[in-house]
Design a protein around this motif. Structure first.
Motif, PDB file in Angstrom:
ATOM      1  N   THR A 108      28.449  40.367  75.886  1.00  0.00           N
ATOM      2  CA  THR A 108      29.867  40.177  75.558  1.00  0.00           C
ATOM      3  C   THR A 108      30.023  38.977  74.628  1.00  0.00           C
ATOM      4  O   THR A 108      29.281  38.001  74.731  1.00  0.00           O
ATOM      5  N   LYS A 109      30.988  39.086  73.726  1.00  0.00           N
ATOM      6  CA  LYS A 109      31.279  37.927  72.869  1.00  0.00           C
ATOM      7  C   LYS A 109      32.568  37.233  73.291  1.00  0.00           C
ATOM      8  O   LYS A 109      32.888  36.153  72.788  1.00  0.00           O
ATOM      9  N   ILE A 156      28.725  43.401  73.061  1.00  0.00           N
ATOM     10  CA  ILE A 156      27.575  43.305  72.166  1.00  0.00           C
ATOM     11  C   ILE A 156      26.555  44.318  72.676  1.00  0.00           C
ATOM     12  O   ILE A 156      25.799  44.042  73.608  1.00  0.00           O
ATOM     13  N   ALA A 157      26.610  45.494  72.085  1.00  0.00           N
ATOM     14  CA  ALA A 157      25.706  46.551  72.530  1.00  0.00           C
ATOM     15  C   ALA A 157      24.265  46.167  72.247  1.00  0.00           C
ATOM     16  O   ALA A 157      23.950  45.513  71.251  1.00  0.00           O
ATOM     17  N   SER A 527      25.424  36.307  72.165  1.00  0.00           N
ATOM     18  CA  SER A 527      26.014  35.461  73.190  1.00  0.00           C
ATOM     19  C   SER A 527      25.294  34.118  73.250  1.00  0.00           C
ATOM     20  O   SER A 527      24.136  33.990  72.834  1.00  0.00           O
ATOM     21  N   PRO A 528      25.959  33.096  73.799  1.00  0.00           N
ATOM     22  CA  PRO A 528      25.270  31.816  74.029  1.00  0.00           C
ATOM     23  C   PRO A 528      24.045  31.981  74.934  1.00  0.00           C
ATOM     24  O   PRO A 528      23.073  31.228  74.816  1.00  0.00           O
ATOM     25  N   PHE A 529      24.104  32.984  75.822  1.00  0.00           N
ATOM     26  CA  PHE A 529      22.966  33.212  76.716  1.00  0.00           C
ATOM     27  C   PHE A 529      21.725  33.580  75.914  1.00  0.00           C
ATOM     28  O   PHE A 529      20.617  33.093  76.198  1.00  0.00           O
ATOM     29  N   GLN A 535      15.584  29.519  73.147  1.00  0.00           N
ATOM     30  CA  GLN A 535      15.155  28.121  73.153  1.00  0.00           C
ATOM     31  C   GLN A 535      14.125  27.816  74.236  1.00  0.00           C
ATOM     32  O   GLN A 535      13.532  26.737  74.249  1.00  0.00           O
ATOM     33  N   ILE A 536      13.896  28.758  75.163  1.00  0.00           N
ATOM     34  CA  ILE A 536      12.883  28.541  76.198  1.00  0.00           C
ATOM     35  C   ILE A 536      11.509  28.507  75.530  1.00  0.00           C
ATOM     36  O   ILE A 536      11.142  29.423  74.797  1.00  0.00           O
TER      37      ILE A 536
END
Length: 978
Positions: A108-109, A156-157, A527-529, A535-536
């Protein structure tokens, strides 16, 4: 993959759970603690499996092996179609699809704006579910369509798939069966932190977004199932074997009526009931440190809270005392017999596997030798079907020409009577045990297959210790034990019989195309996720390239090259006699290869030869292809010399058997008629016709008259003469190249000069100079459309571009084609497109695309694919994820065993002398979107295509086909060549 094939594969792999590692070893459950975590294990376990139970009840099953820097993962729920509510069948399968669409953190955005719209859709579907009036239902559906479009603007598909693609994951998928729903990934070993972060969030609180289009995808899957004749037989069998149990009362995909009336509320309730830690497992097999991984899994999934699982009431079945006889109408015919057995956790289920192997093991079972080898049936098989509440032993037989289905049934029952009377040798039992010992080595050397076995043991409550003791258990059985067991379960009146008879199926059931407005797929959003996941940190994996000069030993046996790779892991071998048959294309060589299976020598009958191979735990298989032909022999290294000598004696001294040839000819005619009823073969034939024209590799077969005139002497001469032609010997096993040459010298005798492979027929691909349509009629609900275009000559310089382009454009669930045609427009369950480079430098590239859709969506589907072939949509996020994933996937790939030799041979055929993956790894990440867009425009845009269409002629408007190009309706004789 259709569900029946999936179930068959699942069952055959699960059967491996009952195979122990070595006869006489001591297997005991033990407990240990490491890194602060208690676990259980079984001593002498070949897979070194650890079983953990976390504080919240989550089961974790870990099997470490460092052969490949990858990990096969399964996240499994002990709930499937048998747990569906009776008024909402198919619900578990729906939910499986929805678990790819994210949570309130990804997918989702703008969750704040999206949620109210999703809430409205929830209410509308409940109203739709409960409304019977057609006009009112139509109005509600219009609202669902409209609001779904609004909600999709915030979705966000495919963000899940983008994340997995970026990690270099393979096999991103899921499947639903009767008592399990399983989510699978094969990941590089260095992205485990990213993987766990995504999975923990995925199962935290999934959002049922984009349900509108996913629903249509399930409709397509159901329609494909309706077209599947084997699925009809299978569903009829289960319904008759288990009339009181949900195995028989509820199908995997659900009823048409329930699929048309879904309830998001019921789906969410199902998730809340069954997707709880005490009902789930995380299974991993691959390259990792279990002490480290268990702590990471615990941290990731500790948020899950256990809860009581709804009681499942096993539908108890009454004994079958009179044969239950059913009929299914289909284009072809066969017989299926089913006997009911107890569930997987019982000793009797394990013994059912043994009974199945005595009846049919592919080589020396009663049915193999009495019915298949003697050609009394066209085909026959035995499948142990394993389930938790009950299991079943399924026997299938296909009639020869002019043979009744009742005769097939009687022949199968006669073999069961022989089993009950003990008319089998003690040697067969010993041979089964030897073959199981060999099989277990094969099963556990592959990290991916290990994981599959462990997953099924969890689902079916199979005790690991009992699995490992299987060989010990069956070794103690006497012939009388087996006879008594067979008499108990395989009686003369306690079976279900399903006749599949030829005819016209008058069922018109299908799910019609609903009105769906295509939704936006927001390719550029993330998404921010997702950013957090990227970044991991991860430790890079160094790629390993093949060095054909060092990785393959090259020796000689006279003028024959021996190419070998040493097996340092176990005592198994594979050896090939390899022929480059590119220009041969012999019409009779494939027939000779099959005829060989029915032949003996002066001293040994065909039956005795089959038995001897099986007793050696060895086998042979001859594969005849248009590019290469080989004979594969494999087995235990200790029996290498005996295996090779046995085969060499057979092929050099086989004797003509006129009765076997006459029966073989009749079987060929029956099989040829059956092939014309197989829509998959019809489709393959159309595509070959599109590339090569009326005379092509697919229909390069004997005519009916040529088949009738075929003489045994022609086939025997070709077999006797085969090793006089130029060939290679390929070997993977414990021997060195010198040792192989020494072993083969007295066995594989050669003439002074080897003959060249004769240049009988060479097929040349024809230019796609205009748009054409090749149409074949097949009575079915769906329409299958393939695009074919012959391109230019092989060019190794474009391989990096091709690899990146295919991954981005149309080869996989995260590709542009899949996103657009399936996810955005809900036009097909299966769709793809890719650029295929040839296997030989003399051949040309081929551009391919495919859509399998409902016939009433034919025009929309074709238009959608043509738009993509004309204009390549750009998604920066997907493109970067694809580049990253491609590099990681190659870095963690390890080509091993005989795969090294076949990689070398392919490189030779293409004129390469190095591992082409190195070029892809180094050059693909440097490519820009402009590069692959230019490639797309050069190879696909505004090009001519041949449309290969398989559909019912009354469901496709000919005028619509004529808009695509010149239409040619092919007869089955034109497609098949007879």
């Amino acid at each position: 993959m259709n569900l029946l094939k999936k179930l068959t594969i699942t069952t055959s792999i699960a059967a491996a759970s009952f195979i122990s590692h070595a006869h006489g070893q001591d297997f005991q459950w033990k407990e240990a603690t490491s890194n602060g975590y208690k676990y259980r294990y079984v001593t002498n376990d070949p897979a070194s499996v650890r079983y953990y139970t976390l504080e919240n009840g989550l089961t974790v099953i870990l099997s470490p092996t460092d052969k490949n820097p990858r990990i096969q993962t399964y996240i499994t729920t002990k709930a499937g179609s048998k747990n569906d509510p009776a008024d909402h069948t198919g619900l578990a399968h729906y939910l499986e699809h929805m678990l790819f669409n994210g949570t309130n953190q990804f997918g989702t955005k703008d969750w704040v704006k999206e949620k109210p719209l999703l809430d409205q859709i929830d209410v509308l579907y409940e109203n739709y579910n409960q409304t019977k009036d057609k006009a009112k239902r139509k109005e509600i559906y219009k609202k669902i369509d409209r609001i779904s479009g609004e909600a999709a603007k915030y979705a966000i598909a495919n963000e899940y798939k983008k994340m997995m693609t970026g990690m270099g994951a393979d096999g991103t998928n899921a499947f639903t069966s009767y008592e399990q729903t399983v989510y699978t990934e094969d990941i590089p070993a260095n992205v485990i932190d990213k993987f766990l972060a995504v999975q923990a969030e995925r199962f935290r609180e999934p959002v049922l977004r984009l349900f509108h289009t996913e629903l249509e995808t399930v409709y397509e899957e159901k329609n494909a199932n309706i077209d599947d004749d084997e699925a009809k037989v299978f569903d009829t069998m289960l319904a008759s074997l288990f009339p009181n149990n949900n195995y028989g009362k509820q199908t995997l995909i659900g009823t048409v009526e329930h699929l048309k009336n879904p309830s998001l509320k019921a789906i969410r309730e199902y998730y809340n009931n069954y997707y709880v830690p005490n009902n789930m497992a995380v299974v991993m097999s691959g390259d990792f440190n279990p002490d480290e991984v268990i702590a990471k899994i615990d941290k990731a999934f500790s948020y899950m809270k256990p809860k009581a699982i709804p009681e499942y009431k096993v539908g108890q079945e009454k004994p079958i005392t009179t044969p239950v006889i059913k009929e299914v109408i289909a284009p072809d015919e066969n017989v299926m017999l089913g006997f009911r057995f107890p569930g997987t956790s019982t000793k009797d289920a394990r013994l059912m596997l043994l009974i199945g192997q005595i009846l049919a093991n592919g080589q020396a079972g009663l049915i193999d030798l009495d019915l298949v080898n003697k050609q009394k049936l066209l085909k026959a098989s035995v499948t142990p079907f394993l389930l938790k509440d009950y299991s079943a032993l399924l026997l299938q037989g296909t009639p020869t020409d002019n043979q009744s289905l009742k005769e097939v049934k009687n022949l199968l029952l006669q073999e069961i009577d022989k089993l009950k009377k003990g008319e089998f040798s003690e040697d067969l039992l010993k041979a089964i045990i030897n073959n199981e010992k060999k099989n277990i080595i094969e099963y556990y050397e592959k990290y991916s297959l290990r994981g599959t076995i462990l997953n099924h043991e969890f689902i079916w409550d199979i005790d690991r210790k009992a699995s490992l003791e299987y060989i010990e258990e069956i070794s103690k059985l006497t012939k009388k034990d087996i006879m008594d067991f067979a008499a108990k379960y395989l009686q003369n009146n306690n079976y279900v019989l399903v006749y599949k008879k030829p005819g016209k199926d008058r069922r018109t059931m299908k799910i019609n195309k609903p009105t769906i407005t295509p939704i936006p797929i927001n390719k550029e959003d993330q998404s921010p996720f997702l950013e957090k996941i990227e970044q991991i940190p991860e430790n890079p994996i160094s790629p390993v390239w093949l060095n054909y000069d060092k990785d393959i030993a090259k020796n000689k046996l006279g003028d024959v090259d021996i190419l070998s790779v040493k097996n340092k892991d176990n005592a198994l071998f594979k050896m090939y006699y390899y022929f480059d048959t590119k220009k041969w294309n012999s019409k009779i060589l494939p027939l000779a290869a099959e005829y060989l299976e029915y032949l003996g020598t002066q001293n040994k009958s065909s039956e005795n030869i089959s038995k001897e191979f099986y007793q050696l735990a060895s086998s042979f298989k001859m594969k005849v292809g248009s590019d290469e032909t080989y004979i594969l022999l494999e087995g235990l290294n200790e029996n290498f010399d005996k295996t090779i000598a046995l085969f060499e004696d057979l092929i050099k001294n086989c004797q003509a058997d006129q009765a076997a040839l006459d029966a073989y000819k009749e079987a060929q005619k029956t099989m040829r008629n059956g092939a014309k009823l197989d829509k998959d073969l019809i489709s393959i034939g159309l595509r070959s016709y599109a590339q090569y024209g009326p005379q092509n590799p697919f229909n390069n077969v004997l005519s009916d008259a040529e088949l009738d005139a075929l003489k045994a002497e022609d086939l025997i001469h070709l077999l006797h003469d085969l090793f006089n032609f130029k060939h290679k010997i390929l070997y993977y096993g414990p021997k060195s190249g010198n040792e192989i040459a020494a072993s083969l010298t007295p066995i594989h005798t050669l003439p002074p000069i080897l003959k060249d492979i004769p240049n009988i027929k060479t097929f040349v691909q024809i230019p796609t100079d205009k748009n054409k349509v090749l149409f074949a009629h097949y009575k079915m609900v769906q329409a299958e459309v393939a695009w074919i275009r012959v391109g230019g000559q092989y060019n190794s310089a474009i391989t990096p571009t091709v690899s990146l382009f295919n991954d981005y454009f149309g080869d996989g669930m995260g590709s542009i084609v899949f996103q657009t045609i399936r996810e955005s427009k809900a036009l097909a369950y299966e769709t793809s497109s890719y650029f295929q480079q040839p296997d030989n430098k003399e051949d040309k590239d081929v551009i391919k695309a495919e859509v399998k859709t409902q016939a009433d969506k034919f025009n929309e589907s074709v238009t959608a694919m043509n738009e993509l072939l004309t204009t390549l949509p750009e998604s920066k996020q997907l493109f970067e994820a694809t580049k990253s994933g491609l590099k990681k996937s190659i870095a963690s790939e390890r080509i091993s065993q005989d795969g090294i030799i076949f990689s070398y041979l392919k490189a030779q055929r293409l004129g390469n002398n190095f591992d082409i993956r190195k070029n892809v790894y180094e050059q693909a990440p440097k490519l820009s979107f402009a590069d692959i867009n230019a490639f797309h425009d050069k190879e696909m845009k505004n090009k001519n295509y041949t449309y290969c269409i398989v559909a019912a002629q009354d469901k496709i408007n000919e005028a619509d086909m004529q808009k695509l190009g010149e239409v040619k309706k092919l007869s089955l004789n034109e497609i098949f060549g007879y």
